[in-house]
Design an enzyme around this catalytic site. Structure first.
Site, short mmCIF file in Angstrom:
data_model
loop_
_atom_site.label_atom_id
_atom_site.label_comp_id
_atom_site.label_asym_id
_atom_site.label_seq_id
_atom_site.Cartn_x
_atom_site.Cartn_y
_atom_site.Cartn_z
CG MET A 1 -12.17 7.16 14.72
SD MET A 1 -13.26 7.16 13.54
CE MET A 1 -13.74 5.51 13.41
CD GLU A 2 -7.34 7.52 13.00
OE1 GLU A 2 -8.54 7.25 12.18
OE2 GLU A 2 -6.89 8.37 13.70
NE ARG B 1 -4.86 9.81 15.70
CZ ARG B 1 -5.67 10.70 14.85
NH1 ARG B 1 -5.15 10.95 13.82
NH2 ARG B 1 -7.04 10.99 15.48
CB THR C 1 -9.47 16.32 14.97
OG1 THR C 1 -10.13 15.40 14.06
CG2 THR C 1 -8.87 17.39 14.10
NE ARG D 1 -5.30 -0.27 -2.03
CZ ARG D 1 -6.15 -1.20 -1.83
NH1 ARG D 1 -7.17 -1.22 -0.96
NH2 ARG D 1 -6.03 -2.63 -2.44
N GLY E 1 -4.96 11.60 9.19
CA GLY E 1 -5.71 10.68 8.61
C GLY E 1 -6.09 11.19 7.05
CG HIS F 1 -1.81 -1.27 1.44
ND1 HIS F 1 -1.40 -2.54 1.99
CD2 HIS F 1 -3.05 -1.42 0.80
CE1 HIS F 1 -2.18 -3.37 1.80
NE2 HIS F 1 -3.26 -2.75 1.25
CB SER G 1 -12.52 18.66 15.92
OG SER G 1 -12.77 17.16 16.23
CG ASP G 2 -16.49 17.12 17.08
OD1 ASP G 2 -17.41 17.23 16.57
OD2 ASP G 2 -15.44 16.42 16.54
#
Length: 237
Positions: free
Chosen positions: A180-181, A87, A90, A44, A20, A4, A203-204
């Site tokens: 998420m990572e 990393r 957000t 990709r 991301g 990849h 961010s939230d």
């Protein structure tokens, strides 16, 4: 050659920033790298660039969203010689008193997404950041006047969680943010004996009842830019 990341050993610097979004990877290279960076991956749409920051070698590589996608990228970066993964992304803020655009540094990442557990071959695990990187990131952030929150974070496999009390459950255990990572990155780093740190912009703001408040695009950019200046310095420290 990995499947990849269509690159050869030496195409990536030992120090790799990991956002991301491919558009953010390009933005980071164009905005923060010294002139003369080059594209090292387009497979990709997972854009990767290598150059220098203040004369020191650095790369940025898109990971995509979620542990399965990010895990492929982290593993292949290790194959290509990466020794330090940062990393940059957000997160949703869980800590009371947080404000939009604040910086979060993850001491550890609770693996609610079970992909890291499958990779680590253990039933339960909260992988941790590299302490020296974390200490440097917090110090530099505070020196620049940023509001930085340091603590455990949650790596979730769901962006749209249908359970309304999930945020409250995470808060009860002292988590300061959700993304998420990071747990996948920390686990891959632990298995391979390399360094890793997750830095994120809030961010939230996530309420106990499951409701969310979203930052404006303009304010998000300001927060991310401030964090990125620190992340680049941490990466090459």
């Amino acid at each position: 050659m990995p499947i990849h990341l269509r690159a050869e050993t030496g195409d990536y610097a030992p120090n790799v920033l990991c956002p991301g979004d491919p558009r953010r990877a390009r933005y980071i290279a164009e905005t923060f790298f010294d002139p003369g960076f080059r594209t090292v991956n387009e497979e990709r749409g997972m854009l990767g660039f290598t150059g220098t920051f203040e004369g020191q070698p650095i790369s940025v590589q898109t990971t995509g969203m979620g542990c399965p996608s990010a895990g492929i990228v982290f593993e292949e970066l290790v194959m290509l010689g990466a020794q330090r993964l940062i990393r940059v992304g957000t997160c949703g803020g869980l800590k009371e008193g947080m404000r939009m655009g604040d910086t979060v540094v993850g001491i550890s990442a609770t693996a609610e997404d079970t992909t890291p557990l499958r990779y680590a071959e253990v039933p339960s695990y909260a992988p941790a950041a590299t302490y020296d990187l974390m200490e440097t990131a917090v110090r530099l952030s505070r020196e620049q006047g940023a509001t930085v929150h340091v603590g455990p974070i949650v790596t979730s496999g769901l962006f749209y969680d249908p359970v309304p009390n999930t945020f409250a459950r995470w808060k009860r255990l002292g988590h300061v943010g959700v993304e998420m990572e990071a747990a996948m990155m920390y686990t891959v780093a632990a298995v391979h004996g390399i360094e890793a740190l997750a830095m994120m912009t809030v961010s939230d703001l996530l309420a106990d009842d499951g409701s969310t408040e979203r930052i404006s695009d303009e304010d998000l950019k300001l927060g991310v830019d401030a964090m990125m200046r620190i992340a680049c310095r941490v990466a090459v420290s």
